[in-house]
Design a protein around this motif. Structure first.
Motif, mmCIF file in Angstrom:
data_model
loop_
_atom_site.group_PDB
_atom_site.id
_atom_site.type_symbol
_atom_site.label_atom_id
_atom_site.label_comp_id
_atom_site.label_asym_id
_atom_site.label_seq_id
_atom_site.Cartn_x
_atom_site.Cartn_y
_atom_site.Cartn_z
ATOM 1 N N SER A 160 -88.940 31.222 -31.303
ATOM 2 C CA SER A 160 -87.671 30.670 -30.811
ATOM 3 C C SER A 160 -87.403 29.265 -31.311
ATOM 4 O O SER A 160 -86.255 28.829 -31.352
ATOM 5 C CB SER A 160 -87.660 30.654 -29.287
ATOM 6 O OG SER A 160 -88.112 31.856 -28.763
ATOM 7 N N PRO A 162 -86.614 26.659 -33.815
ATOM 8 C CA PRO A 162 -86.152 26.669 -35.201
ATOM 9 C C PRO A 162 -87.101 25.865 -36.079
ATOM 10 O O PRO A 162 -87.618 24.827 -35.656
ATOM 11 C CB PRO A 162 -84.787 25.993 -35.136
ATOM 12 C CG PRO A 162 -84.491 25.740 -33.714
ATOM 13 C CD PRO A 162 -85.709 25.974 -32.906
ATOM 14 N N PHE A 164 -86.499 23.947 -38.422
ATOM 15 C CA PHE A 164 -86.074 22.578 -38.716
ATOM 16 C C PHE A 164 -86.419 21.630 -37.577
ATOM 17 O O PHE A 164 -86.522 20.429 -37.782
ATOM 18 C CB PHE A 164 -84.590 22.512 -39.080
ATOM 19 C CG PHE A 164 -83.658 23.174 -38.120
ATOM 20 C CD1 PHE A 164 -83.177 24.434 -38.397
ATOM 21 C CD2 PHE A 164 -83.254 22.545 -36.964
ATOM 22 C CE1 PHE A 164 -82.308 25.062 -37.530
ATOM 23 C CE2 PHE A 164 -82.375 23.168 -36.098
ATOM 24 C CZ PHE A 164 -81.906 24.431 -36.375
ATOM 25 N N ILE A 279 -84.450 26.315 -45.630
ATOM 26 C CA ILE A 279 -84.489 25.221 -44.658
ATOM 27 C C ILE A 279 -85.805 24.454 -44.748
ATOM 28 O O ILE A 279 -85.822 23.227 -44.783
ATOM 29 C CB ILE A 279 -84.251 25.781 -43.248
ATOM 30 C CG1 ILE A 279 -82.776 26.174 -43.130
ATOM 31 C CG2 ILE A 279 -84.626 24.781 -42.181
ATOM 32 C CD1 ILE A 279 -82.422 26.871 -41.879
ATOM 33 N N ILE A 294 -79.425 24.929 -52.716
ATOM 34 C CA ILE A 294 -78.617 23.948 -51.973
ATOM 35 C C ILE A 294 -78.011 22.922 -52.935
ATOM 36 O O ILE A 294 -76.823 22.623 -52.873
ATOM 37 C CB ILE A 294 -79.473 23.233 -50.906
ATOM 38 C CG1 ILE A 294 -79.954 24.229 -49.858
ATOM 39 C CG2 ILE A 294 -78.685 22.116 -50.252
ATOM 40 C CD1 ILE A 294 -78.943 24.616 -48.835
ATOM 41 N N LEU C 244 -79.747 31.024 -33.444
ATOM 42 C CA LEU C 244 -80.580 30.379 -34.468
ATOM 43 C C LEU C 244 -79.811 30.188 -35.774
ATOM 44 O O LEU C 244 -79.900 29.137 -36.404
ATOM 45 C CB LEU C 244 -81.832 31.217 -34.734
ATOM 46 C CG LEU C 244 -82.988 31.030 -33.752
ATOM 47 C CD1 LEU C 244 -84.153 31.917 -34.161
ATOM 48 C CD2 LEU C 244 -83.436 29.576 -33.726
ATOM 49 N N SER C 247 -77.388 27.338 -35.536
ATOM 50 C CA SER C 247 -78.011 26.015 -35.599
ATOM 51 C C SER C 247 -78.544 25.724 -36.996
ATOM 52 O O SER C 247 -78.504 24.579 -37.454
ATOM 53 C CB SER C 247 -79.098 25.872 -34.536
ATOM 54 O OG SER C 247 -80.082 26.845 -34.714
ATOM 55 N N ALA C 248 -79.011 26.784 -37.690
ATOM 56 C CA ALA C 248 -79.487 26.562 -39.055
ATOM 57 C C ALA C 248 -78.335 26.151 -39.963
ATOM 58 O O ALA C 248 -78.467 25.235 -40.780
ATOM 59 C CB ALA C 248 -80.154 27.825 -39.592
ATOM 60 N N PHE C 251 -77.519 22.748 -39.275
ATOM 61 C CA PHE C 251 -78.558 21.861 -39.804
ATOM 62 C C PHE C 251 -78.363 21.610 -41.291
ATOM 63 O O PHE C 251 -78.645 20.527 -41.788
ATOM 64 C CB PHE C 251 -79.939 22.458 -39.561
ATOM 65 C CG PHE C 251 -81.044 21.570 -40.044
ATOM 66 C CD1 PHE C 251 -81.452 20.511 -39.276
ATOM 67 C CD2 PHE C 251 -81.625 21.770 -41.275
ATOM 68 C CE1 PHE C 251 -82.438 19.658 -39.732
ATOM 69 C CE2 PHE C 251 -82.608 20.920 -41.735
ATOM 70 C CZ PHE C 251 -83.013 19.865 -40.952
ATOM 71 N N LEU C 252 -77.872 22.598 -42.013
ATOM 72 C CA LEU C 252 -77.626 22.394 -43.439
ATOM 73 C C LEU C 252 -76.288 21.702 -43.660
ATOM 74 O O LEU C 252 -75.843 21.542 -44.787
ATOM 75 C CB LEU C 252 -77.666 23.730 -44.168
ATOM 76 C CG LEU C 252 -79.043 24.368 -44.235
ATOM 77 C CD1 LEU C 252 -78.964 25.764 -44.799
ATOM 78 C CD2 LEU C 252 -79.998 23.530 -45.071
ATOM 79 N N LEU C 267 -78.704 18.499 -32.973
ATOM 80 C CA LEU C 267 -80.054 18.329 -33.507
ATOM 81 C C LEU C 267 -79.993 17.742 -34.918
ATOM 82 O O LEU C 267 -80.755 16.841 -35.275
ATOM 83 C CB LEU C 267 -80.752 19.693 -33.515
ATOM 84 C CG LEU C 267 -82.219 19.738 -33.899
ATOM 85 C CD1 LEU C 267 -83.014 18.786 -33.035
ATOM 86 C CD2 LEU C 267 -82.757 21.142 -33.739
ATOM 87 N N ILE C 288 -82.133 25.066 -27.531
ATOM 88 C CA ILE C 288 -82.114 26.201 -28.462
ATOM 89 C C ILE C 288 -83.313 27.099 -28.187
ATOM 90 O O ILE C 288 -83.184 28.318 -28.029
ATOM 91 C CB ILE C 288 -82.138 25.717 -29.934
ATOM 92 C CG1 ILE C 288 -80.880 24.928 -30.263
ATOM 93 C CG2 ILE C 288 -82.274 26.903 -30.885
ATOM 94 C CD1 ILE C 288 -80.895 24.322 -31.651
#
Lengths: 337, 608, 313
Positions: A160, A162, A164, A279, A294, C244, C247-248, C251-252, C267, C288
């Motif tokens: 759960s 993440p 990052f 990521i 990216i 998830l 949020s990913a 995040f990017l 975050l 999260i």
């Protein structure tokens, strides 16, 4: 069986062609432009010249066909040539897919980035399997025991949280506060001595740990479910009733049957972790394939994005194929017709 | 049975390993392809040895290259090292360790010779009396890193290379008529029209000299096949590229034919530029963890950067060029210029901005620039009220805006009749509510500043509808998207703009009337606020005819600045610096260079 | 990863839930079993708390999540600001509460969308033979698409046009939900198809056919209720992976815009402040984790409860 494999491979080819067309169609709509990164002071004519020289102004279908030719004919030929040191056709002047930002062959750059991605992903994946399978089996065998509950909880957290979030925490704790590990990955490091080996282990430690936590979680949960399913089967009762020891029952009968789907899952997960790398590589500054994607997106480097996305698709198709075939080999009940 | 079961598991593992394995095989394959590049570099070095010049270091000094490795972090990793094909400063920087121009700027913005023996002037005959040409003289005895001599013909080639339309060169030679080698050392650049400021071409790291012998097949259509040349150009600088992996890592070794070798320069034997991550991560690497010597382009919030610097491993340096974060107020005349900003069905542009300097002055007065800097820029910025912010032509006439004055702004709005007549908390001007579309690019610092500005304006009864656009579209010069700054389909825009060189002339030109981007000219032109002033146009014409050493020149620049800022077309906010960090033990850097490559004097850098 | 798991799930869950045998109804039976799963019960309570906090919290909590006051910037937790403040002096707790709304809304909406698509495709291809081949090929094709890379590209491409059409926040919301939904239905479709293929041959369906029930009614009344169990498990895992993924993406830097708080965005914005103001990053991260974990536990519980073999124990 062989027929089935051949059929699957034949089906994979149109799939890949359609995927490449989809990727192209999506990218064609991209409002991005390779010149948008250049200084604002650059005159419009110069910009137009650059676009023209990159082939940006060609119609979509032409660009796609050109790319198809390069990807499926020229690039494989180049790889063959460089493996066997041969020269098929006009190997000197053979056109290749050229990245807009570096003006270098995109495939070369991708292969340059592959080792670091494979190192980190491979290590975390193997480590994840080695941890997950025993943990999954034990938690299933002792369902609702303390081990199971703690194991479930820990894997749930791993699953759960993440990457990052855990990744940044790891950098703060282990790089900044403790200073144990470097916060970036040196892709030019050559392992040729004990010291360099140690340096390599150090730079891999954090990303591998974070990814392992994630991989282990998914895999051990699944192993647990699969073993649990088999433990209630009649054949287990039969085995017990004929007087087999518990160890024998679990290792011989239960594991054999319950690891079949797990093996399939392992093959299926591989492309997924390539995506997960995007990521992780961003956080731990590993210049692998994910980081390449990216930056390529950021620089509107269309040939690079196309080629790279296609490589991801290729990997997924190949591993799906492997998953299906292994499944068939391992489980004789599956019939291919 | 048991064995069979384990065998199957291992078979699956083997498949996985094989998959990785085949990848590795491919890698090695490609490794050989890249070794191709490596081989070429090695060839070049062997060439040097064969030539008999300096294998490693000349005896006697023994100092050059004795300093070991220097590790630089450029989170935007270089894609290649050829400035003429660069996609950004990251590539220019990577090239600047190898390739050199004729002259470069020092941190103070003063021109200093690089490959040239001296700066051309009208006195020494280098600049034609009518500014129609400039003649550069190369230093004598210059060698390329492969040991061959540098000649004026290489300069000519660099021009030919870049002006071949198929090369895709990003440098601008539009004002150059011809580049001719007079002899081995002298080269004359003739302009299409007189250039009172002639130091553009082959000056700074954007215009280095390429070697004709290496690049001769790379001009035009051949440019694509020149990966080796673009990754490891043969240059005259202190270092040579040994390996360049795009956006990942660049390694350099000392150039044995560098002209400073005899004096023990450069100190560092090898340089590594490490790419990847983001500004915060590389700042942490150098300042907190201490795993590198230099971190480039640290656009990091001040409250994050300061504690990092406090860790004591390094120092943060800032350098100011001419970049100013500013607001553009859309000056389209609603009555006449429909094709300048024809959008939103005639509802825009906001009619109140046209020729309404007092209203915009009130908006400017309400802004607390100190706070904008403190929140967003820290060491990387300072408040300013000028669009031309750098020496020696800094205006002080606009400085009233440096202090926030909400009361004054309110009073001024009342005075010009912009009052809240319907009691909804928003002022109206001639019946039109003061409610504006305020756009900027998506970026944490810009959003925080945008928030603050909207907040200030709320205090004077003005509403700003904040929008942010993706930077790729906002700054997209093709104007493919309606979000582009040139189209300016909004009332107010915020972004940074600056001059490429320390001379203001080339920068101030963009605000003349003929530079207004509009649909009829495909939105080409730098006059984004659509400022149309005959007075400004005339004054600029005067500036463009003035000699560089004319004492009145700075005065004219100041007047131009005051005109455009006073008109309300532009509200300057923050004078922005480039920010980089150095490890504590690195010495000899001096001031950071904002006008040229930050590596401009890397041969002087040492470790103390 | 949750999704790949399910693909193999076919094997595990192939047996349909048999209708209740004795006097207990199926739902009572399932609930009884579910209650015995401690993790699932804890998950249910946690999820309830998280959902309530996000839905009601912003009404109850007095501070405004958008209120800027730079004099209060970067404060560590105090009584007035229980989670501290961010770099513009905005209250972190208010932002976490309001951010939860968006994150959870994205999670549930994307799940519903993906579930709808997946169930529809699964039922159609399982029930109507002529659609089976083409639909499964399409499913295979989608399974072979490199999701995250394409997601990144698509978001870059279409955010502008949607922004213009629906306004900034709604546009991005629709985009993110659509993208996550469209790329996550395939597992559900495969599992449902497998179930439908099995149920189709059961006596009660044949009986329904033989008394002349129309196909539509057979699907709605007999097939759908019986594929509920894999669908519910898919739903739980779908919410988790959608939260998830959102949020990913944030995040990017490709998710919601900066002034629009979601947990992922919070975050992302806080990651640079981890040392200065750790709580600012930890709370959204913890939220999260909590949301995803509780939903996963619930999914576990449902699976166990619906498994007839486990239930009979």
């Amino acid at each position: 069986m062989a027929q089935y494999v051949i059929r699957r491979i034949l089906f994979a080819i149109p799939t890949l062609v359609v995927i490449s067309l989809i990727i192209f169609a999506i990218l064609d709509l991209a409002p991005g432009d390779p010149t948008s990164q250049l200084p604002l002071t650059l005159p419009a004519e110069v910009r137009e010249q650059i676009r023209e020289s990159l082939g940006f102004n060609d119609p979509f279908i032409i660009q796609w066909l050109k790319w198809m030719q390069l990807m499926f004919i020229n690039e494989p030929l180049h790889i063959i040539d460089s493996i066997f040191n041969t020269c098929i056709g006009d190997c000197e002047s053979r056109a290749r897919i050229i990245s807009w930002s570096s003006r270098a062959p995109a495939v070369d750059i991708i292969f340059q980035r592959l080792p670091q991605t494979l190192w980190v992903l491979g290590a975390s994946f193997v480590l994840g399997i080695l941890i997950a399978i025993p943990v999954g089996i034990i938690s299933a065998y002792k369902q609702y025991s303390a081990f199971d509950n703690i194991g479930t909880f820990v894997t749930m957290i791993g699953y759960s949280a993440p990457t990052f979030f855990t990744g940044i925490l790891a950098i703060i704790v282990f790089s900044v506060w403790l200073g144990w590990f470097p916060s970036f990955y040196d892709s030019t490091l050559v392992v040729n001595s004990w010291d360099t080996f140690l340096a390599h282990v150090k730079q891999m430690a954090m990303p591998v740990a974070v990814l392992t936590l994630f991989n282990t979680a998914a895999l051990s949960r699944f192993t647990r479910a699969s073993v649990l399913d088999n433990l209630n089967e009649d054949y287990v009762r039969t085995a017990r009733s004929k007087g087999l020891g518990e160890t024998m029952v679990v290792t011989t009968h239960v594991m054999r049957n319950s690891l079949i789907p797990v093996v399939t899952l392992i093959a299926l997960q591989i492309p997924g972790i390539f995506a997960g790398a995007i990521i992780t590589e961003q956080i731990f500054r590993i210049n692998g394939l994910g980081a390449l994607l990216i930056t390529a997106i950021g620089q509107a480097d269309v040939p690079m994005v196309q080629t790279l996305t296609f490589m991801f698709a290729f990997l997924i198709v190949v591993f799906n194929l492997i998953a299906d075939v292994t499944y068939g080999i391992l489980d004789p009940r599956i019939r291919y017709d | 049975m048991k064995r069979w079961q384990w065998l199957s598991l291992f078979a699956a593992l083997a498949l996985f390993v094989a998959a990785c394995g085949s990848g590795t095989v491919d890698t090695t394959t490609d490794g050989s392809a890249t070794t191709g590049t490596g081989a070429a570099t090695t060839d070049a070095t062997t060439g040097t040895t064969a030539d008999g010049t300096a294998t490693t270091q000349p005896t006697g000094t023994g100092e050059a290259g004795s300093g070991g490795e220097f590790i630089a972090f450029q989170w935007q990793g270089p894609s290649q090292a050829n400035a003429y094909l660069s996609t950004g400063t990251k590539d220019l920087l990577a090239g600047s360790l190898v390739l050199e121009p004729l002259a470069e700027f020092d941190p103070a913005g003063q021109l200093v010779p690089a490959l040239a023996a001296e700066l051309p002037t009208q006195e020494n005959g280098g600049i034609a009396a009518d500014f129609s040409s400039i003649t550069w003289t190369l230093q004598e005895g210059l060698l390329w890193s492969d040991g061959t001599p540098v000649t004026a013909d290489d300069v000519v080639f660099s021009w030919e290379y870049c002006t071949n339309p198929e090369t895709g060169c990003v440098a601008d030679f539009a004002t150059v008529e011809s580049v001719v080698a007079d002899d081995d050392l002298n080269v004359t650049i003739t302009f299409t029209e007189p250039q009172p400021y002639p130091f553009t071409h082959f000056v700074t790291y954007t215009y280095p000299i390429l070697q004709r012998a290496q690049f001769t097949d790379c001009a035009g259509a051949g440019a694509d096949a020149c990966t080796e040349q673009n990754f490891a150009p043969i240059g005259t600088g202190p270092y040579m590229v040994t390996d360049l992996r795009p956006e990942d890592i660049v390694t350099y070794e000392i150039n044995p034919n560098y002209r400073g070798i005899a004096e023990g320069k450069p100190f560092f034997g090898s340089i590594t530029i490490e790419g990847g991550g983001d500004a915060e991560a590389v700042a942490r690497s150098v300042l907190e963890i201490g795993e590198g010597d230099y971190a480039w382009n640290l656009q990091v919030a001040p409250e994050i950067l300061e504690p990092m610097e406090g860790a004591g491993n390094g120092v943060v340096l800032a350098a100011f060029a001419s970049n100013v974060e500013h607001l553009n107020f859309n000056q389209t005349d609603p009555a006449e210029d429909a094709d300048r900003s024809d959008f939103a069905g005639g509802a825009n542009p906001h009619p109140v901005f046209f020729d309404n300097p007092d209203l915009i002055r009130a908006l400017s007065m309400a802004i607390n620039r100190e706070e904008l800097v403190a929140v967003g820029y820290g060491a990387g910025g300072t408040p300013t009220c000028n669009i031309w912010p750098s020496e020696p032509a800094i205006s002080t006439n606009m400085d009233a805006c440096l202090t926030q004055d909400i009361e004054g702004a309110n009073a001024l709005l009342d005075e010009i009749g912009a009052v809240d007549s319907d009691g909804d908390g928003v002022r109206e001007w001639e019946g039109i509510p003061l409610e504006f579309d305020f756009v900027t690019s998506t970026n944490a610092v810009r959003q925080s500043n945008q928030d603050l500005i909207a907040d200030y304006w709320e205090q004077i009864g003005v509403v700003a509808n904040m929008r942010n656009e993706d930077a790729g579209l906002f700054f997209d010069g093709t104007n493919a998207s309606d979000a582009s700054i040139w189209k300016f389909f909004a009332d107010i825009q915020m972004f940074t703009n600056g001059s490429t060189g320390p001379d203001p002339q080339g920068y101030m030109v963009q605000y003349i009337t003929s530079q207004i981007p509009e649909s009829t000219n495909a939105y080409a032109g730098g006059n984004i606020p659509r400022y149309a002033s005959e007075e400004y146009d005339a004054l600029w014409a005067q500036l463009s005819g003035m000699s560089l050493d004319d004492p009145a020149r700075n005065e004219v620049v100041i007047q131009l600045n005051d005109l455009i800022v006073g008109s309300g077309a532009i509200v300057p906010l923050v004078y922005r610096a480039s920010v980089s960090a150095f490890a504590n033990d690195i010495q000899g850097v001096g001031d950071l260079n904002a006008w040229d490559s930050e590596y401009w004097n890397i041969e002087e850098w040492t470790r103390g | 990863m949750a999704t790949t798991q399910e693909r193999v799930e076919e094997q595990v869950d192939l047996q349909p839930a048999r209708p209740g045998e004795k006097h207990r109804s199926l739902s009572e039976d399932v609930w009884r079993q579910f209650k015995r799963h401690k993790g699932a019960m804890i998950g249910l309570v946690l999820l309830a708390i998280v959902v309530l906090a996000s839905v009601i919290g912003p009404f109850v909590y007095p501070l405004d999540p958008y209120d800027i006051d730079t004099s209060l910037a970067n404060m560590n937790p105090t009584w007035t600001h229980p989670m501290g403040t961010d770099n513009l002096g905005r209250d972190v707790m208010a932002r976490v509460l309001i951010g939860g709304r968006i994150s959870l809304a994205v999670g549930f909406a994307a799940m519903l969308f993906g579930l709808f698509l997946g169930t529809a495709v699964g039922v159609i291809s399982g029930f109507f033979k002529k659609f089976d081949g083409p639909l499964m090929r399409v499913t295979d094709l989608f399974l072979a698409l490199p999701i995250l890379p394409l997601l990144l590209v698509v978001i870059m491409l279409f955010r502008e046009s949607l922004k213009d059409a629906f306004g900034e926040n709604v546009g991005i919301f629709i985009l993110v939900v659509f993208i996550i939904g469209v790329t996550s239905w395939m597992q559900t479709a495969r599992v449902v198809r497998g179930e439908v293929l099995a149920i189709k041959e059961e006596e009660f369906v044949l009986a329904a056919h033989s008394i002349g029930t129309r196909k539509r009614n057979v699907v709605m009344r007999h097939i759908l209720p019986n594929v509920l169990s894999p669908v519910m498990v898919s739903a739980a895992l779908g919410v988790a992976s959608a939260v998830l993924t959102e949020s990913a993406l944030s995040f990017l830097g490709l998710g919601f815009p900066a002034d629009f708080p979601t947990w992922g965005r919070l975050l992302f914005d806080a990651k640079g402040y981890l040392q200065l103001n750790p709580m600012r990053a930890i709370w959204p991260g913890v939220m999260i984790c909590l949301a995803v974990m509780s939903v996963n536990f619930i999914g576990d519980g449902i699976r166990d409860a619906l498994d007839p073999k486990a239930r009979s124990k």
